[in-house]
Write a protein that holds these residues in place. Structure first.
Motif, PDB file in Angstrom:
ATOM      1  N   LEU A  88       0.818  -1.210   0.000  1.00  0.00           N
ATOM      2  CA  LEU A  88       0.000   0.000   0.000  1.00  0.00           C
ATOM      3  C   LEU A  88       0.855   1.266   0.000  1.00  0.00           C
ATOM      4  CD1 LEU A  88      -2.969  -0.782   2.448  1.00  0.00           C
ATOM      5  CD2 LEU A  88      -2.977  -0.678  -0.044  1.00  0.00           C
ATOM      6  N   VAL A  89       2.027   1.181  -0.624  1.00  0.00           N
ATOM      7  CA  VAL A  89       2.857   2.374  -0.748  1.00  0.00           C
ATOM      8  C   VAL A  89       2.095   3.395  -1.586  1.00  0.00           C
ATOM      9  CG1 VAL A  89       4.997   3.268  -1.690  1.00  0.00           C
ATOM     10  CG2 VAL A  89       4.980   1.070  -0.559  1.00  0.00           C
ATOM     11  N   PRO A  90       1.872   4.598  -1.048  1.00  0.00           N
ATOM     12  CA  PRO A  90       1.026   5.560  -1.775  1.00  0.00           C
ATOM     13  C   PRO A  90       1.741   6.137  -2.988  1.00  0.00           C
ATOM     14  CG  PRO A  90       1.924   6.567   0.215  1.00  0.00           C
ATOM     15  CD  PRO A  90       2.372   5.136   0.230  1.00  0.00           C
ATOM     16  N   PRO A  91       1.132   6.036  -4.194  1.00  0.00           N
ATOM     17  CA  PRO A  91       1.748   6.629  -5.367  1.00  0.00           C
ATOM     18  C   PRO A  91       1.909   8.131  -5.139  1.00  0.00           C
ATOM     19  CG  PRO A  91      -0.337   5.495  -5.907  1.00  0.00           C
ATOM     20  CD  PRO A  91      -0.161   5.423  -4.442  1.00  0.00           C
ATOM     21  N   PRO A  92       2.896   8.787  -5.744  1.00  0.00           N
ATOM     22  CA  PRO A  92       3.817   8.268  -6.756  1.00  0.00           C
ATOM     23  C   PRO A  92       4.991   7.473  -6.189  1.00  0.00           C
ATOM     24  CG  PRO A  92       4.272  10.576  -6.363  1.00  0.00           C
ATOM     25  CD  PRO A  92       3.090  10.216  -5.516  1.00  0.00           C
ATOM     26  N   VAL A  93       5.071   7.333  -4.873  1.00  0.00           N
ATOM     27  CA  VAL A  93       6.131   6.492  -4.303  1.00  0.00           C
ATOM     28  C   VAL A  93       5.847   5.045  -4.685  1.00  0.00           C
ATOM     29  CG1 VAL A  93       7.207   5.737  -2.148  1.00  0.00           C
ATOM     30  CG2 VAL A  93       6.379   8.075  -2.358  1.00  0.00           C
ATOM     31  N   ARG A  94       6.906   4.288  -4.990  1.00  0.00           N
ATOM     32  CA  ARG A  94       6.675   2.872  -5.262  1.00  0.00           C
ATOM     33  C   ARG A  94       7.923   2.052  -4.946  1.00  0.00           C
ATOM     34  NH1 ARG A  94       8.357   1.123 -10.158  1.00  0.00           N
ATOM     35  NH2 ARG A  94       9.206   2.647 -11.611  1.00  0.00           N
ATOM     36  N   VAL A  95       7.729   0.733  -4.881  1.00  0.00           N
ATOM     37  CA  VAL A  95       8.855  -0.152  -4.646  1.00  0.00           C
ATOM     38  C   VAL A  95       9.696  -0.183  -5.917  1.00  0.00           C
ATOM     39  CG1 VAL A  95       9.556  -2.518  -4.192  1.00  0.00           C
ATOM     40  CG2 VAL A  95       7.626  -1.537  -2.952  1.00  0.00           C
ATOM     41  N   LEU A  96      10.967   0.201  -5.810  1.00  0.00           N
ATOM     42  CA  LEU A  96      11.818   0.286  -6.996  1.00  0.00           C
ATOM     43  C   LEU A  96      12.470  -1.046  -7.295  1.00  0.00           C
ATOM     44  CD1 LEU A  96      13.501   3.687  -6.071  1.00  0.00           C
ATOM     45  CD2 LEU A  96      11.700   3.332  -7.775  1.00  0.00           C
ATOM     46  N   SER A  97      12.944  -1.712  -6.247  1.00  0.00           N
ATOM     47  CA  SER A  97      13.567  -3.019  -6.458  1.00  0.00           C
ATOM     48  C   SER A  97      13.676  -3.725  -5.120  1.00  0.00           C
ATOM     49  CB  SER A  97      14.962  -2.853  -7.082  1.00  0.00           C
ATOM     50  OG  SER A  97      15.790  -2.143  -6.179  1.00  0.00           O
ATOM     51  N   GLY A  98      14.132  -4.964  -5.172  1.00  0.00           N
ATOM     52  CA  GLY A  98      14.292  -5.730  -3.947  1.00  0.00           C
ATOM     53  C   GLY A  98      13.192  -6.760  -3.801  1.00  0.00           C
ATOM     54  N   SER A  99      13.173  -7.368  -2.629  1.00  0.00           N
ATOM     55  CA  SER A  99      12.285  -8.503  -2.434  1.00  0.00           C
ATOM     56  C   SER A  99      11.695  -8.486  -1.035  1.00  0.00           C
ATOM     57  CB  SER A  99      13.098  -9.788  -2.686  1.00  0.00           C
ATOM     58  OG  SER A  99      12.658 -10.837  -1.867  1.00  0.00           O
ATOM     59  N   ILE A 100      10.430  -8.855  -0.949  1.00  0.00           N
ATOM     60  CA  ILE A 100       9.802  -9.080   0.354  1.00  0.00           C
ATOM     61  C   ILE A 100       9.204 -10.473   0.300  1.00  0.00           C
ATOM     62  CG2 ILE A 100       8.030  -8.358   1.992  1.00  0.00           C
ATOM     63  CD1 ILE A 100       8.156  -5.566   0.766  1.00  0.00           C
ATOM     64  N   LYS A 101       9.730 -11.380   1.119  1.00  0.00           N
ATOM     65  CA  LYS A 101       9.197 -12.736   1.091  1.00  0.00           C
ATOM     66  C   LYS A 101       8.480 -13.059   2.380  1.00  0.00           C
ATOM     67  CE  LYS A 101      12.133 -14.848  -2.339  1.00  0.00           C
ATOM     68  NZ  LYS A 101      13.328 -15.661  -2.577  1.00  0.00           N
ATOM     69  N   LEU A 102       7.312 -13.660   2.207  1.00  0.00           N
ATOM     70  CA  LEU A 102       6.532 -14.105   3.355  1.00  0.00           C
ATOM     71  C   LEU A 102       6.511 -15.624   3.300  1.00  0.00           C
ATOM     72  CD1 LEU A 102       4.582 -13.424   5.697  1.00  0.00           C
ATOM     73  CD2 LEU A 102       2.743 -13.440   4.018  1.00  0.00           C
ATOM     74  N   GLU A 103       7.165 -16.269   4.265  1.00  0.00           N
ATOM     75  CA  GLU A 103       7.352 -17.720   4.256  1.00  0.00           C
ATOM     76  C   GLU A 103       7.862 -18.193   2.901  1.00  0.00           C
ATOM     77  OE1 GLU A 103       3.613 -19.313   5.618  1.00  0.00           O
ATOM     78  OE2 GLU A 103       4.443 -19.546   7.635  1.00  0.00           O
ATOM     79  N   GLY A 104       8.802 -17.450   2.360  1.00  0.00           N
ATOM     80  CA  GLY A 104       9.425 -17.835   1.105  1.00  0.00           C
ATOM     81  C   GLY A 104       8.663 -17.412  -0.136  1.00  0.00           C
ATOM     82  N   ARG A 105       7.481 -16.843   0.049  1.00  0.00           N
ATOM     83  CA  ARG A 105       6.675 -16.457  -1.116  1.00  0.00           C
ATOM     84  C   ARG A 105       6.896 -14.974  -1.404  1.00  0.00           C
ATOM     85  NH1 ARG A 105       1.071 -14.924  -0.471  1.00  0.00           N
ATOM     86  NH2 ARG A 105      -0.010 -14.798  -2.468  1.00  0.00           N
TER      87      ARG A 105
END
Lengths: 338, 313
Positions: free
Chosen positions: A73-90
């Motif tokens: 829910l990052v509010p635009p115009p901010v956004r995830v540029l790169s990287g990873s978020i894993k939840l139990e490997g997903r």
């Protein structure tokens, strides 16, 4: 490392952390295609099952943005540029919106700061809870009401059944925050993120809510976002200190608070009043934290740092520094120097 | 305070307000009308001699000093006696009430059309962050808000009556003849309501509780329908009360354009012919109507908003 990647993502092993953030970069892309304004700069963080990790930092350090990126829910115009978020490997980054929706409130529960404005004034407590229950569980309305009532009881709301038909304005601040927590917990999430959950509450209510959160976050696994070192000391197993979008120090709570290695952590601690130590002066950190910037070559804390040296013109990496400790500093505070 | 006592207090307050309002309106109206001309002369016709005019004056009590006329008028007002129409030999209030149904029908249709257009359009404008579509619609709404209602009425007649010969444009001849006047009357309110709903929805979308709803997995449709719109419409409901007066003034024009048999057209004719009793009765009825609708919206508002609900109990 390569062999780890080939493991099928759907079968988490005991080694798989509950949550793993890897090199997460969040920011606002420049309209002219230039360097983006960075909010989070390569954050690494893991949360084990049953562990409460505290994320400590000042306003604007990026800690809330980290929470929002974990629920997409990052509010635009901010956004995830790169990287990873894993939840139990997903992997969560790049999930289609549909799957994000089943994650939010389903596998990840979120408690926000202000219970006075965070609950819809025209919906009853029961309506808010059952709406979420029926979104994530296939139950009829009667069953959803039972689940909602149970959730309210579990967070210590007295007369839970009657409270289902109450509206937020009829509840005290403490009760509203309990409702907010019930809303985060009602679908038994695997991870609970609490963003400054006690900041808007009276001191006595704060203690009650913290007790509640300690139990409930331990039952799953949780991220506790706070600017209050006392809160972090109270309930977190580990803490990560964030400054200007970077984690600068991380380790077991007691260890970090007793023996801070990053000058910023030490500065935060020196600025906290200690009970019973009347007469000793509080030492504020000089200067102001920087706002979001494009230029990120140097250590962001350097202009305010007593320990700064020439090397600090290049930002240090977060590296191991003793058992279970990591610090991002060219000149960390040594045991002997304290 | 018990519930019954609270309701009684509210009724007394409203009743007093209405009485003061009606007294003020009637007084202002009485003296304004006397400034506008001599009804006896109008009644007698252009070629009448002074004797006839004097005779007519005496018959209707128009030869009395103004303050006496005012006193008589206010005294009979208490018994809701507005006197007889100077034109038709009929009680003025009866003439107005006969036409009340037609005007209310038109007003209700116009309100329904306004809601049917402005709620979805306003919700979309306030909800969708697509900048270009929003700007374009805003521009259209803005222009429409500047177009007087009678122009909309004349355009509709030109289009649907003269060009395509689809719909009737005169009087009340059943449902097909309701469409154009109702649309015309709605055009007085629609632009404003669209803007209000849009502003309210867009404001609600920035609230913390929307983020909370998102964090429980709510989709865009649920966010709008369950969370943003109920809060936004609450504000719009409060507006209907004040806009009803505006709607009544619009109905004057609309009824004249479409020869609609309501009291708006009656009022315009009565002013034209200096038919004082009818003017006074019509304005009186409009004032009561507006006050009633305001009271009703207040009640509706307090039923819809849970924060106000228990205060009435």
């Amino acid at each position: 490392m390569t062999s780890m990647r080939t493991l099928p993502q759907s079968s988490p092993t005991d080694e798989t952390p509950l949550v793993a953030l890897r090199n997460l970069r969040v920011g606002m892309p420049a309209p002219d295609g230039g360097a983006p304004v960075i909010v989070l700069d390569g954050v690494d963080l893991t949360i084990a099952k049953g562990e409460i990790v505290g994320l400590v930092g000042e306003s604007g350090s990026g800690k809330s943005m980290m929470a929002l990126s974990m629920i997409g829910l990052v509010p635009p115009p901010v956004r995830v540029l790169s990287g990873s978020i894993k939840l139990e490997g997903r992997e969560l980054i790049g999930l289609p919106e549909r799957q994000w929706r089943s994650t939010r409130g389903g596998t990840v529960g979120m408690v926000f700061q202000d219970p006075m404005t965070g609950l819809n004034p025209v919906r009853s407590v029961g309506a808010l809870l059952t709406e979420s229950v029926r979104r994530h569980q296939r139950v009829d309305n009667r069953r959803a009401l039972e689940i909602a009532e149970k959730a309210l009881l579990a967070v210590g709301v007295p007369a839970a059944r009657e409270r289902l038909s109450a509206y937020p304005h009829q509840l005290s601040g403490g009760l509203r925050q309990r409702v907010m927590i019930a809303l985060a917990l009602v679908n038994d999430p695997k991870v609970i993120i609490a963003d400054e959950p006690t900041t808007a509450l009276d001191a006595t209510i704060q203690a009650q809510i913290l007790d509640l959160l300690r139990d409930r976050l331990h039952a799953a696994g949780g991220l506790m976002i706070t600017h209050d070192l006392g809160v972090a000391a109270d309930i977190c197993d580990r803490i990560a200190v964030i400054y200007h979008g970077r984690i600068v120090e991380e380790g077991p709570t007691a260890d970090v608070l007793r023996r801070p290695r990053h000058p910023y952590t030490a500065g935060l601690l020196a600025a906290v009043p200690h009970f019973g130590s009347r007469g000793s002066r509080l030492e504020p950190i000089p200067g102001q934290p920087p706002g979001p910037t494009r230029e990120r070559a140097a250590c962001s804390f350097q202009p305010r740092c007593k320990h700064a040296r020439q090397a600090c013109a290049l930002a240090p990496a977060l590296v191991a520094s003793g058992p279970e400790r990591r610090v991002a500093c060219h000149n960390p505070i040594e045991e002997a120097a304290r | 305070m018990t519930g019954a006592a609270a309701i009684r207090a509210a009724l007394v307050r409203r009743g007093t307000e209405l009485a003061v309002l009606l007294f003020a309106i009637s007084t202002v109206l009485f003296f304004l009308l006397r400034l506008s001309g001599d009804p006896a002369a109008v009644l007698a016709g252009d070629e009448a001699n002074p004797e006839t005019v004097a005779l007519i004056s005496a018959r209707y009590g128009l030869d009395q000093p103004l303050i006496v006329q005012y006193w008589r008028y206010m005294a009979s007002l208490v018994t809701l006696d507005f006197g007889e129409s100077l034109r038709a030999n009929q009680a003025a209030l009866g003439l107005v009430l006969e036409r009340l149904g037609s005007t209310l029908l038109l007003a209700c249709l116009a309100l329904a059309i306004t809601a049917a257009i402005s709620v979805p359009l306003g919700a979309w404008l306030g909800f969708r962050p697509d900048a270009n579509a929003r700007k374009a619609t805003n521009a259209v709404v803005f222009v429409l808000q500047g177009v007087p209602g009678y122009i909309v009425g004349l355009l509709l007649i030109q289009l649907f009556v003269v060009e395509f010969r689809l719909l009737p444009s005169i009087g009340n001849q059943g449902p097909s003849s309701w469409i154009l006047p109702a649309l015309t009357l709605a055009s007085f309110l629609v632009p404003k309501m669209v803007r209000v709903v849009a502003a309210n929805v867009s404001e609600a979308m920035r609230e913390d509780y929307i983020r909370t709803a998102r964090a429980t997995g709510a989709g865009e449709g649920e966010i709008l329908m369950n969370h943003a719109l109920p809060n936004a419409l609450l504000g719009a409901t409060a507006l209907i009360g004040t806009q009803f007066a505006f709607l009544m003034s619009g109905s004057l024009i609309t009824e004249v354009i479409f020869a609609w048999p309501g009291f708006g057209a009656l009022l315009v004719d009565a002013v034209d012919q200096l038919d004082f009793p009818v003017v006074q009765a019509a304005v009186f009825v409009i004032a009561v109507l507006v006050a009633l609708v305001n009271a009703l919206t207040d009640i509706l508002f307090s039923l819809l908003d849970p924060r106000l609900r228990e205060q009435g109990r």
